[in-house]
Design an enzyme around this catalytic site. Sequence first.
Site, mmCIF file in Angstrom:
data_model
loop_
_atom_site.group_PDB
_atom_site.id
_atom_site.type_symbol
_atom_site.label_atom_id
_atom_site.label_comp_id
_atom_site.label_asym_id
_atom_site.label_seq_id
_atom_site.Cartn_x
_atom_site.Cartn_y
_atom_site.Cartn_z
ATOM 1 N N GLY A 1 49.174 59.662 43.029
ATOM 2 C CA GLY A 1 50.566 59.558 42.608
ATOM 3 C C GLY A 1 51.072 58.154 42.873
ATOM 4 O O GLY A 1 50.567 57.464 43.766
ATOM 5 N N GLN B 1 57.279 51.647 44.411
ATOM 6 C CA GLN B 1 56.060 51.099 45.019
ATOM 7 C C GLN B 1 55.503 49.899 44.260
ATOM 8 O O GLN B 1 54.621 49.211 44.760
ATOM 9 C CB GLN B 1 54.981 52.176 45.109
ATOM 10 C CG GLN B 1 55.338 53.308 46.069
ATOM 11 C CD GLN B 1 54.216 54.321 46.160
ATOM 12 O OE1 GLN B 1 54.123 55.207 45.338
ATOM 13 N NE2 GLN B 1 53.350 54.171 47.148
ATOM 14 N N CYS C 1 49.574 57.274 51.777
ATOM 15 C CA CYS C 1 50.466 56.636 50.808
ATOM 16 C C CYS C 1 49.954 55.225 50.563
ATOM 17 O O CYS C 1 49.599 54.523 51.511
ATOM 18 C CB CYS C 1 51.886 56.607 51.370
ATOM 19 S SG CYS C 1 53.072 55.801 50.285
ATOM 20 N N LEU C 2 49.935 54.813 49.303
ATOM 21 C CA LEU C 2 49.430 53.471 48.982
ATOM 22 C C LEU C 2 50.272 52.387 49.651
ATOM 23 O O LEU C 2 49.786 51.285 49.893
ATOM 24 C CB LEU C 2 49.406 53.262 47.467
ATOM 25 C CG LEU C 2 48.446 54.184 46.694
ATOM 26 C CD1 LEU C 2 48.612 53.981 45.202
ATOM 27 C CD2 LEU C 2 47.007 53.962 47.125
ATOM 28 N N HIS D 1 56.162 64.272 47.661
ATOM 29 C CA HIS D 1 55.852 62.974 48.264
ATOM 30 C C HIS D 1 56.381 61.842 47.374
ATOM 31 O O HIS D 1 57.074 60.932 47.851
ATOM 32 C CB HIS D 1 54.337 62.839 48.468
ATOM 33 C CG HIS D 1 53.914 61.504 48.978
ATOM 34 N ND1 HIS D 1 53.364 61.309 50.232
ATOM 35 C CD2 HIS D 1 53.979 60.253 48.413
ATOM 36 C CE1 HIS D 1 53.118 60.015 50.398
ATOM 37 N NE2 HIS D 1 53.480 59.358 49.308
ATOM 38 N N GLU D 2 56.064 61.916 46.070
ATOM 39 C CA GLU D 2 56.499 60.841 45.157
ATOM 40 C C GLU D 2 58.019 60.829 45.023
ATOM 41 O O GLU D 2 58.643 59.768 44.969
ATOM 42 C CB GLU D 2 55.842 61.003 43.785
ATOM 43 C CG GLU D 2 54.316 60.927 43.793
ATOM 44 C CD GLU D 2 53.776 59.745 44.571
ATOM 45 O OE1 GLU D 2 54.419 58.676 44.578
ATOM 46 O OE2 GLU D 2 52.698 59.884 45.191
ATOM 47 N N HIS E 1 60.007 58.853 47.467
ATOM 48 C CA HIS E 1 60.084 57.399 47.232
ATOM 49 C C HIS E 1 61.340 57.032 46.440
ATOM 50 O O HIS E 1 61.896 55.946 46.625
ATOM 51 C CB HIS E 1 58.850 56.911 46.460
ATOM 52 C CG HIS E 1 57.618 56.751 47.315
ATOM 53 N ND1 HIS E 1 57.552 55.864 48.368
ATOM 54 C CD2 HIS E 1 56.403 57.349 47.262
ATOM 55 C CE1 HIS E 1 56.345 55.927 48.926
ATOM 56 N NE2 HIS E 1 55.635 56.828 48.281
#
Length: 185
Positions: A45, A50, A99-100, A141-142, A145
């Site tokens: 994702g 991000q 997470c990236l 999660h996304e 953000h």
Amino acid sequence: MIYPIYIYGSGVLRKEAEDIPADYPGLKELCEDMFETMYDSDGVGLAAPQIGKSIRLFVIDASPFAEDDEPELKDFRKIFINARIYERSGEEVPFNEGCLSLPGIREDVMRPSKIKIRYMDENFTEHDEEYEGTAARIIQHEYDHLDGKMFVDRLSPLRKTLIKSKLTKLSKGNYKASYRCKLVK
Ligand code: NI
């Protein structure tokens, strides 16, 4: 085009993102670039903040989980625009998240198992859907953000204390990742 990933400590990750109009310039290309960026960094994702864009857009490809025990995720490749989660239900369950924007950190995070969400797809067709299991997990999660939140915000005070020095390092630009990163305070 592959975008650099903004790392923990970057201001854009803490801002509330804004809705976009249907004629948002270059929307289709941006969505494709987000998938490309996500695949390049082996993510499932990616949310627009991000890559430094404070807009309510995220992409998900949950197909890697189909190989485990959720075959129904085989074709789960979706774009979520102007999304609103309007109901969270079911049991709070743990899941080991990464997470990236937080390279090198993984933690068990508690979240409700079911959600209902309204969103637009890339053609600005509205959808109203219900998700559970891994799909609900990745979406939540996304979605966080977009509200300027990250999974580390949802840890217990004890776990937060234990990873504090790792977070400080990240926010000082001290990190290792296999993909291109960026830190903009
Ligand atoms: Ni993330």
